[in-house]
Design a protein around this motif. Structure first.
Motif, PDB file in Angstrom:
ATOM      1  N   GLU A 116     -19.702 -15.798  -5.142  1.00  0.00           N
ATOM      2  CA  GLU A 116     -18.370 -15.394  -4.678  1.00  0.00           C
ATOM      3  C   GLU A 116     -18.557 -14.306  -3.627  1.00  0.00           C
ATOM      4  OE1 GLU A 116     -15.612 -13.612  -7.477  1.00  0.00           O
ATOM      5  OE2 GLU A 116     -13.921 -13.936  -6.105  1.00  0.00           O
ATOM      6  N   HIS A 138     -15.677 -20.685 -11.411  1.00  0.00           N
ATOM      7  CA  HIS A 138     -15.653 -19.296 -10.934  1.00  0.00           C
ATOM      8  C   HIS A 138     -15.875 -18.370 -12.133  1.00  0.00           C
ATOM      9  CE1 HIS A 138     -13.085 -15.990  -8.703  1.00  0.00           C
ATOM     10  NE2 HIS A 138     -14.241 -15.521  -9.156  1.00  0.00           N
ATOM     11  N   HIS A 149     -20.516 -11.931  -7.567  1.00  0.00           N
ATOM     12  CA  HIS A 149     -20.059 -11.261  -6.346  1.00  0.00           C
ATOM     13  C   HIS A 149     -21.242 -10.952  -5.423  1.00  0.00           C
ATOM     14  CE1 HIS A 149     -16.050 -10.465  -7.946  1.00  0.00           C
ATOM     15  NE2 HIS A 149     -16.582  -9.986  -9.045  1.00  0.00           N
ATOM     16  N   ASP A 160     -12.418 -17.033 -13.650  1.00  0.00           N
ATOM     17  CA  ASP A 160     -12.949 -15.767 -13.116  1.00  0.00           C
ATOM     18  C   ASP A 160     -13.462 -14.909 -14.277  1.00  0.00           C
ATOM     19  OD1 ASP A 160     -13.565 -13.781 -11.319  1.00  0.00           O
ATOM     20  OD2 ASP A 160     -11.540 -13.537 -10.545  1.00  0.00           O
ATOM     21  N   HIS A 205     -18.616 -14.893 -13.690  1.00  0.00           N
ATOM     22  CA  HIS A 205     -19.562 -13.813 -13.338  1.00  0.00           C
ATOM     23  C   HIS A 205     -20.522 -13.513 -14.483  1.00  0.00           C
ATOM     24  CE1 HIS A 205     -17.440 -12.997  -9.605  1.00  0.00           C
ATOM     25  NE2 HIS A 205     -16.353 -13.305 -10.284  1.00  0.00           N
ATOM     26  N   HIS A 256     -15.398 -12.601 -16.672  1.00  0.00           N
ATOM     27  CA  HIS A 256     -16.340 -11.481 -16.606  1.00  0.00           C
ATOM     28  C   HIS A 256     -16.897 -11.146 -17.989  1.00  0.00           C
ATOM     29  CE1 HIS A 256     -14.539 -11.042 -12.617  1.00  0.00           C
ATOM     30  NE2 HIS A 256     -15.440 -10.143 -12.313  1.00  0.00           N
TER      31      HIS A 256
HETATM   32 ZN   LIG Z   1     -14.525 -13.513  -9.369  1.00  0.00          ZN
END
Ligand SMILES: [Zn+2]
Ligand SMILES: [Zn+2]
Length: 215
Positions: free
Chosen positions: A70, A5, A37, A173, A7, A175
């Motif tokens: 996602e 997961h 996303h 997650d 981005h 970023h």
């Molecule tokens: Zn995420």
């Protein structure tokens, strides 16, 4: 580390896929899924591009890059169709942005993501015991997250997963580049969530199993 997961700048991440994958390999990752996303406005734009860059990078790097998505902040009634569409476009890991404590994610998202057969329900917040049981039955992995804010729900998810036997996966997650984690930091996250070193191992095995199902 296997991290399913993350981005890129195809949504709100800071890095181009090639740089994210490069940096992940540099700190010892063996696999990384790129899961930007999406809603119905950008799904068909993102997925084919991630499919292409992962295919290209995998020819030249030992780390395995996996194209994913996602699905984020969708009205729950849209989730099942979007999971199907994402897979049709080539997303190999379908994550749904769950009912985190720190954002107004539509109620019912956790339930719909599980019923739709997402691969991973991310940061599911105060998920109910019934939903956790259903996740186990549907073979949907629940996420333990290293991300600040979303991680407020980790302890609750761990408690119900232990009680029901639902399976967990650890993700970052990511970023920005400093969100990628080493194994030693992963162990701190796991310990802080009420788990032990062997649970980290088990979560990495769960991630590996998910990858072994992919084409
Ligand atoms: Zn995420
Ligand atoms: Zn999310």
């Amino acid at each position: 580390m296997i991290d399913l997961h993350t981005h890129t700048l195809f949504s709100d991440g800071e890095l181009l896929p090639a740089e994210l994958v490069c940096r992940a390999e540099e700190i010892g990752y063996e696999a990384i899924a790129l899961t930007d996303h999406a809603d119905s406005s950008n799904l068909d734009w993102i997925v084919p591009r991630l499919v292409r860059v992962c295919r290209d990078l995998n020819r030249h790097r030992p780390i395995r890059a996996i194209p994913g998505i996602e699905l984020t902040h969708l009205p729950p009634g849209m989730i099942a169709a979007m999971v199907k569409e994402a897979r049709g476009l080539g997303a190999q890991i379908v994550v749904v942005h769950g009912e985190t404590l720190v954002e107004p994610v539509p109620p019912g998202t956790n339930r719909e993501a599980i019923e739709a057969g997402a691969d991973i329900l991310a940061h599911p917040g105060l998920i109910t015991e019934g939903e956790v049981i259903r996740a186990k039955e549907r073979h949907v992995f629940l996420e333990i997250t290293a991300r600040q804010g979303h991680s407020l729900g980790n302890g609750h998810v761990v408690r119900l997963a232990r009680k029901t036997g639902a399976r967990l996966i650890l993700n970052t997650d990511t970023h920005s580049p400093d969100n990628l984690i080493t194994r030693s930091f992963a162990l701190k996250v796991v310990t802080g969530s009420g788990l032990e070193a062997e649970d980290l191992q088990r979560m990495m095995e769960n991630s590996r199993e998910l990858l072994s199902r992919l084409p």
